[in-house]
Design a protein around this motif. Structure first.
Motif, PDB file in Angstrom:
ATOM      1  N   GLY A   1      -6.272   4.196   6.196  1.00  0.00           N
ATOM      2  CA  GLY A   1      -5.393   3.408   5.351  1.00  0.00           C
ATOM      3  C   GLY A   1      -4.663   2.327   6.123  1.00  0.00           C
TER       4      GLY A   1
ATOM      5  N   LEU B   1      -0.117   6.697   5.503  1.00  0.00           N
ATOM      6  CA  LEU B   1      -1.373   6.128   5.012  1.00  0.00           C
ATOM      7  C   LEU B   1      -2.603   6.701   5.685  1.00  0.00           C
ATOM      8  CD1 LEU B   1      -0.421   2.342   4.702  1.00  0.00           C
ATOM      9  CD2 LEU B   1      -0.210   4.151   3.002  1.00  0.00           C
TER      10      LEU B   1
ATOM     11  N   GLY C   1       7.077   2.628   3.448  1.00  0.00           N
ATOM     12  CA  GLY C   1       7.428   2.997   2.080  1.00  0.00           C
ATOM     13  C   GLY C   1       7.628   4.478   1.851  1.00  0.00           C
TER      14      GLY C   1
ATOM     15  N   THR D   1       5.393   6.968   2.559  1.00  0.00           N
ATOM     16  CA  THR D   1       4.159   7.747   2.457  1.00  0.00           C
ATOM     17  C   THR D   1       3.228   7.385   3.608  1.00  0.00           C
ATOM     18  OG1 THR D   1       4.312   7.783   0.034  1.00  0.00           O
ATOM     19  CG2 THR D   1       2.168   8.312   1.004  1.00  0.00           C
TER      20      THR D   1
ATOM     21  N   GLU E   1       0.855  -1.182   0.000  1.00  0.00           N
ATOM     22  CA  GLU E   1       0.000   0.000   0.000  1.00  0.00           C
ATOM     23  C   GLU E   1       0.892   1.234   0.000  1.00  0.00           C
ATOM     24  OE1 GLU E   1      -3.592   1.939  -0.247  1.00  0.00           O
ATOM     25  OE2 GLU E   1      -3.345  -0.234  -0.130  1.00  0.00           O
ATOM     26  N   LYS E   2       0.876   1.973  -1.119  1.00  0.00           N
ATOM     27  CA  LYS E   2       1.707   3.186  -1.258  1.00  0.00           C
ATOM     28  C   LYS E   2       3.156   2.907  -0.878  1.00  0.00           C
ATOM     29  CE  LYS E   2      -2.110   6.423  -0.610  1.00  0.00           C
ATOM     30  NZ  LYS E   2      -2.671   7.543   0.199  1.00  0.00           N
ATOM     31  N   LYS E   3       3.671   1.818  -1.434  1.00  0.00           N
ATOM     32  CA  LYS E   3       5.060   1.383  -1.295  1.00  0.00           C
ATOM     33  C   LYS E   3       5.409   0.821   0.088  1.00  0.00           C
ATOM     34  CE  LYS E   3       6.860   4.434  -4.896  1.00  0.00           C
ATOM     35  NZ  LYS E   3       7.878   5.478  -5.228  1.00  0.00           N
ATOM     36  N   SER E   4       4.472   0.833   1.031  1.00  0.00           N
ATOM     37  CA  SER E   4       4.678   0.138   2.309  1.00  0.00           C
ATOM     38  C   SER E   4       4.314  -1.333   2.133  1.00  0.00           C
ATOM     39  CB  SER E   4       3.822   0.742   3.426  1.00  0.00           C
ATOM     40  OG  SER E   4       4.415   1.900   3.951  1.00  0.00           O
ATOM     41  N   ARG E   5       5.200  -2.222   2.595  1.00  0.00           N
ATOM     42  CA  ARG E   5       4.938  -3.670   2.530  1.00  0.00           C
ATOM     43  C   ARG E   5       4.343  -4.145   3.850  1.00  0.00           C
ATOM     44  NH1 ARG E   5      10.004  -6.937   1.716  1.00  0.00           N
ATOM     45  NH2 ARG E   5       8.543  -8.672   1.415  1.00  0.00           N
TER      46      ARG E   5
END
Length: 218
Positions: A111, A107, A103, A105, A18-22
C-alpha cells in the motif's frame, strides 16, 4: 548525434488519499544536488508537522546523480518507488518530495509503495515536463524568389521560422531539429539552385511549450 530527453521545467503538486492518509507530492526542477537539498529543506519546513517527507531526485542527462530517502517509512516503501517513477518516466533534473499525513490506518508495504508512486505520478501530471531536442539555429539568406520556396519547405518539414529581415535580400533565422538539418539544407539547395546561403548560428537544445519555442544553450 546528441540525444533528446525529458526535463522538468515547471514544478507542480499532486495529492492522493489512501485510507485517510494524505500524500502530497511537490515537484521542482533542479540542476544540482545543492538545489535539490535546498528544496527538500524548504518542503520539510513547510510541512513540519507531517508524519513523513520522503524524497527522490535525479540530476543530469545521464542520471549521473540520483538519491532517495524513506524518511522513517519502512525501507524501500517510499523513496525508492518514487525514484523508480522518475527513472521510468525518463525525466531528468527533477526533485520530488512526497509529504504524508498519517490517517490512522497502516497501509502495509504494498500500500505504501502504491501510494508514494501514485502521488509522484499525480505531481508530474501537474508539472510542465519538456521534451528537449538537439537543434541547429541557422540563418538563410536568399532572394525574394527563394523565400517562398524556403517557407514551403519549412512548412512541409514542420520547421520553425524564428524571424525574417527584408532588405535587398531576405534573411530568415530558423530552428532545425538536428536530425532534419542535412535534409533541409539539401532540399533548399536543390529548390533554389544553390542560391540560398545557410549559416549555422548555434546548436542549442530546444523544446515546444504550448505555442512557445524555448531555446537552451547547453
Amino acid at each position: 548525434m546528441r540525444q533528446s530527453y525529458l526535463e522538468a521545467y515547471q514544478g507542480g503538486e499532486g495529492e492522493l488519499v489512501e485510507k485517510k492518509s494524505r500524500f502530497i507530492a511537490t515537484v521542482c526542477p533542479v540542476k544540482t544536488e545543492e538545489e535539490a537539498t535546498a528544496f527538500i529543506e524548504e518542503m520539510r519546513k513547510k510541512y513540519w508537522n507531517a508524519s513523513h517527507n520522503c524524497t527522490a531526485f535525479c540530476i543530469g542527462r545521464g542520471n549521473e546523480l540520483t538519491r532517495c530517502s524513506d524518511d522513517g517509512e519502512p525501507g524501500g516503501t517510499a523513496g525508492r518507488p518514487m525514484l523508480d517513477v522518475l527513472l521510468g518516466e525518463g525525466i531528468h533534473n527533477v526533485c520530488v518530495v512526497v509529504t504524508r499525513y498519517f490517517g490512522g490506518t497502516l497501509l502495509g508495504t504494498g500500500g505504501l509503495v502504491r501510494a508514494y508512486s501514485g502521488a509522484v505520478k499525480e505531481g508530474l501530471k501537474n508539472s510542465v515536463i519538456l521534451h528537449k531536442q538537439p537543434g541547429q539555429k541557422v540563418s538563410v539568406a536568399c532572394d525574394y524568389n527563394g523565400l517562398g520556396k524556403l517557407q514551403y519547405i519549412a512548412g512541409q518539414m514542420g520547421i520553425s521560422i524564428l524571424d525574417t529581415e527584408y532588405t535587398d535580400t531576405v534573411v530568415s533565422r530558423l530552428l532545425l531539429p538536428e536530425e532534419q538539418a542535412d535534409a533541409f539544407v539539401k532540399r533548399l539547395t536543390e529548390a533554389t539552385g544553390g542560391k540560398a546561403a545557410v549559416e549555422v548560428l548555434g546548436t542549442p537544445y530546444f523544446a515546444v511549450n504550448g505555442k512557445e519555442v524555448l531555446l537552451f544553450e547547453e
